[in-house]
Design a protein around this motif. Structure first.
Motif, PDB file in Angstrom:
ATOM      1  N   GLU A  76      37.380  29.871  51.758  1.00  0.00           N
ATOM      2  CA  GLU A  76      36.183  29.088  51.439  1.00  0.00           C
ATOM      3  C   GLU A  76      34.904  29.707  52.000  1.00  0.00           C
ATOM      4  N   GLY A  77      35.042  30.591  52.973  1.00  0.00           N
ATOM      5  CA  GLY A  77      33.878  31.211  53.584  1.00  0.00           C
ATOM      6  C   GLY A  77      33.496  32.544  52.968  1.00  0.00           C
ATOM      7  N   LEU A  78      34.222  32.969  51.950  1.00  0.00           N
ATOM      8  CA  LEU A  78      33.899  34.239  51.289  1.00  0.00           C
ATOM      9  C   LEU A  78      32.767  34.040  50.296  1.00  0.00           C
ATOM     10  N   GLY A  79      32.151  35.147  49.926  1.00  0.00           N
ATOM     11  CA  GLY A  79      31.054  35.073  48.961  1.00  0.00           C
ATOM     12  C   GLY A  79      29.775  34.595  49.622  1.00  0.00           C
ATOM     13  N   THR A  80      28.668  34.793  48.914  1.00  0.00           N
ATOM     14  CA  THR A  80      27.374  34.365  49.435  1.00  0.00           C
ATOM     15  C   THR A  80      26.537  33.777  48.318  1.00  0.00           C
ATOM     16  N   ASP A  81      25.742  32.813  48.651  1.00  0.00           N
ATOM     17  CA  ASP A  81      24.822  32.185  47.703  1.00  0.00           C
ATOM     18  C   ASP A  81      25.505  31.768  46.396  1.00  0.00           C
ATOM     19  N   GLY A  82      26.692  31.201  46.507  1.00  0.00           N
ATOM     20  CA  GLY A  82      27.406  30.722  45.322  1.00  0.00           C
ATOM     21  C   GLY A  82      28.057  31.806  44.485  1.00  0.00           C
ATOM     22  N   THR A  83      28.038  33.047  44.960  1.00  0.00           N
ATOM     23  CA  THR A  83      28.693  34.134  44.222  1.00  0.00           C
ATOM     24  C   THR A  83      30.004  34.462  44.907  1.00  0.00           C
ATOM     25  N   ASN A  84      31.009  34.733  44.111  1.00  0.00           N
ATOM     26  CA  ASN A  84      32.307  35.088  44.668  1.00  0.00           C
ATOM     27  C   ASN A  84      32.270  36.468  45.307  1.00  0.00           C
ATOM     28  N   HIS A  85      33.101  36.648  46.294  1.00  0.00           N
ATOM     29  CA  HIS A  85      33.329  37.948  46.920  1.00  0.00           C
ATOM     30  C   HIS A  85      33.961  38.865  45.869  1.00  0.00           C
ATOM     31  N   PRO A  86      33.730  40.166  45.928  1.00  0.00           N
ATOM     32  CA  PRO A  86      34.331  41.077  44.949  1.00  0.00           C
ATOM     33  C   PRO A  86      35.848  40.924  44.818  1.00  0.00           C
ATOM     34  N   MET A  87      36.531  40.613  45.911  1.00  0.00           N
ATOM     35  CA  MET A  87      37.986  40.440  45.833  1.00  0.00           C
ATOM     36  C   MET A  87      38.327  39.172  45.050  1.00  0.00           C
ATOM     37  N   GLN A  88      37.571  38.111  45.253  1.00  0.00           N
ATOM     38  CA  GLN A  88      37.812  36.885  44.487  1.00  0.00           C
ATOM     39  C   GLN A  88      37.583  37.135  43.001  1.00  0.00           C
ATOM     40  N   ARG A  89      36.498  37.835  42.686  1.00  0.00           N
ATOM     41  CA  ARG A  89      36.210  38.149  41.279  1.00  0.00           C
ATOM     42  C   ARG A  89      37.325  38.985  40.659  1.00  0.00           C
ATOM     43  N   ALA A  90      37.776  39.995  41.388  1.00  0.00           N
ATOM     44  CA  ALA A  90      38.820  40.882  40.866  1.00  0.00           C
ATOM     45  C   ALA A  90      40.115  40.115  40.635  1.00  0.00           C
ATOM     46  N   HIS A  92      40.381  37.029  39.839  1.00  0.00           N
ATOM     47  CA  HIS A  92      40.149  36.228  38.640  1.00  0.00           C
ATOM     48  C   HIS A  92      40.199  37.108  37.385  1.00  0.00           C
ATOM     49  N   GLU A  93      39.459  38.193  37.400  1.00  0.00           N
ATOM     50  CA  GLU A  93      39.345  39.038  36.205  1.00  0.00           C
ATOM     51  C   GLU A  93      40.644  39.748  35.854  1.00  0.00           C
ATOM     52  N   GLU A  94      41.461  40.058  36.855  1.00  0.00           N
ATOM     53  CA  GLU A  94      42.726  40.767  36.611  1.00  0.00           C
ATOM     54  C   GLU A  94      43.922  39.811  36.505  1.00  0.00           C
ATOM     55  N   HIS A  95      43.649  38.508  36.465  1.00  0.00           N
ATOM     56  CA  HIS A  95      44.713  37.501  36.337  1.00  0.00           C
ATOM     57  C   HIS A  95      45.784  37.697  37.413  1.00  0.00           C
ATOM     58  N   ALA A  96      45.329  37.859  38.642  1.00  0.00           N
ATOM     59  CA  ALA A  96      46.223  38.162  39.754  1.00  0.00           C
ATOM     60  C   ALA A  96      46.785  36.910  40.415  1.00  0.00           C
ATOM     61  N   LEU A  97      46.927  35.869  39.654  1.00  0.00           N
ATOM     62  CA  LEU A  97      47.523  34.657  40.193  1.00  0.00           C
ATOM     63  C   LEU A  97      48.182  33.886  39.063  1.00  0.00           C
ATOM     64  N   GLN A  98      49.136  33.090  39.422  1.00  0.00           N
ATOM     65  CA  GLN A  98      49.705  32.155  38.457  1.00  0.00           C
ATOM     66  C   GLN A  98      49.585  30.754  39.037  1.00  0.00           C
ATOM     67  N   CYS A  99      50.436  30.405  39.976  1.00  0.00           N
ATOM     68  CA  CYS A  99      50.314  29.061  40.545  1.00  0.00           C
ATOM     69  C   CYS A  99      49.145  28.977  41.521  1.00  0.00           C
ATOM     70  N   GLY A 100      48.761  30.103  42.136  1.00  0.00           N
ATOM     71  CA  GLY A 100      47.615  30.144  43.035  1.00  0.00           C
ATOM     72  C   GLY A 100      47.911  29.818  44.480  1.00  0.00           C
ATOM     73  N   PHE A 101      49.136  29.464  44.806  1.00  0.00           N
ATOM     74  CA  PHE A 101      49.454  29.056  46.176  1.00  0.00           C
ATOM     75  C   PHE A 101      49.264  30.190  47.169  1.00  0.00           C
ATOM     76  N   LYS A 148      40.640  47.254  41.770  1.00  0.00           N
ATOM     77  CA  LYS A 148      39.338  46.973  41.158  1.00  0.00           C
ATOM     78  C   LYS A 148      38.308  46.580  42.222  1.00  0.00           C
ATOM     79  N   ALA A 149      38.702  45.700  43.130  1.00  0.00           N
ATOM     80  CA  ALA A 149      37.783  45.284  44.198  1.00  0.00           C
ATOM     81  C   ALA A 149      37.439  46.464  45.097  1.00  0.00           C
ATOM     82  N   ALA A 150      38.412  47.310  45.385  1.00  0.00           N
ATOM     83  CA  ALA A 150      38.159  48.489  46.223  1.00  0.00           C
ATOM     84  C   ALA A 150      37.116  49.383  45.570  1.00  0.00           C
ATOM     85  N   ASP A 151      37.247  49.597  44.265  1.00  0.00           N
ATOM     86  CA  ASP A 151      36.268  50.417  43.544  1.00  0.00           C
ATOM     87  C   ASP A 151      34.881  49.807  43.637  1.00  0.00           C
TER      88      ASP A 151
END
Length: 163
Positions: A76-90, A92-101, A148-151
């Motif tokens: 919950e503390g990642l990202g700034t000013d309402g923008t996701n951290h690059p890892m959170q974005r990656a 999401h964009e790479e569908h790296a979750l299913q149940c999300g737990f 992707k986030a590393a790049d």
């Protein structure tokens, strides 16, 4: 009861805590940081991973009193000013979750991995995340998200490039 002072997601808290209270329970029950799931309470799954002074730890293996004077970052503390951290974005964009737990722990462990190795190979990512279990995805998209986030995180900010 011991009194602790801890910074969580940029906010300082002072609380009296039971000496045996686990950090994961302090975060969830006292501070309402429910983005840190309780997975196993045995350090096996990594779902409860947080950043402890920038390094990933399984919060079910740390006592709240050990966090005294430290800085904790939850998902919950990642990202700034309402923008996701690059890892959170990656993720999401790479569908790296299913149940999300497992996702909060995977994201935070991945950020720590990139702190140590800014350009990991696929094998190094798999090895670096081996303490975090996902029962749904097969890891392929997680590895792709970390790459992707590393790049992105290695690229200089646009404002630094433009004259």
């Amino acid at each position: 009861m011991p009194r602790i002072r801890v910074e969580v997601d940029g906010v300082t808290y002072e609380d009296d805590v039971e000496p045996r209270l686990l950090l994961v329970h302090y975060l969830r029950d006292r501070l309402g940081k429910v983005g840190t799931p309780i997975g196993c309470d045995t350090t096996n799954c990594g779902a409860c991973t947080v950043l402890f002074d920038g390094m990933s730890v399984k919060s079910c293996s740390v006592l709240a009193v050990q966090a005294d004077g430290r800085g904790i970052t939850t998902v919950e503390g990642l990202g700034t000013d309402g923008t996701n951290h690059p890892m959170q974005r990656a993720f999401h964009e790479e569908h790296a979750l299913q149940c999300g737990f497992c996702t909060p722990g995977m994201i935070l462990a991945s950020i720590d991995l990139l702190r140590e190795n800014a350009d990991p190979s696929e094998e190094e990512i798999r090895e670096g995340l081996e303490g975090n279990l996902c029962r749904c995805t097969g890891y392929q998209n997680i590895v792709r998200a970390v790459r992707k986030a590393a790049d992105e995180m290695r690229q200089p900010a646009q404002s630094e490039v433009a004259p």
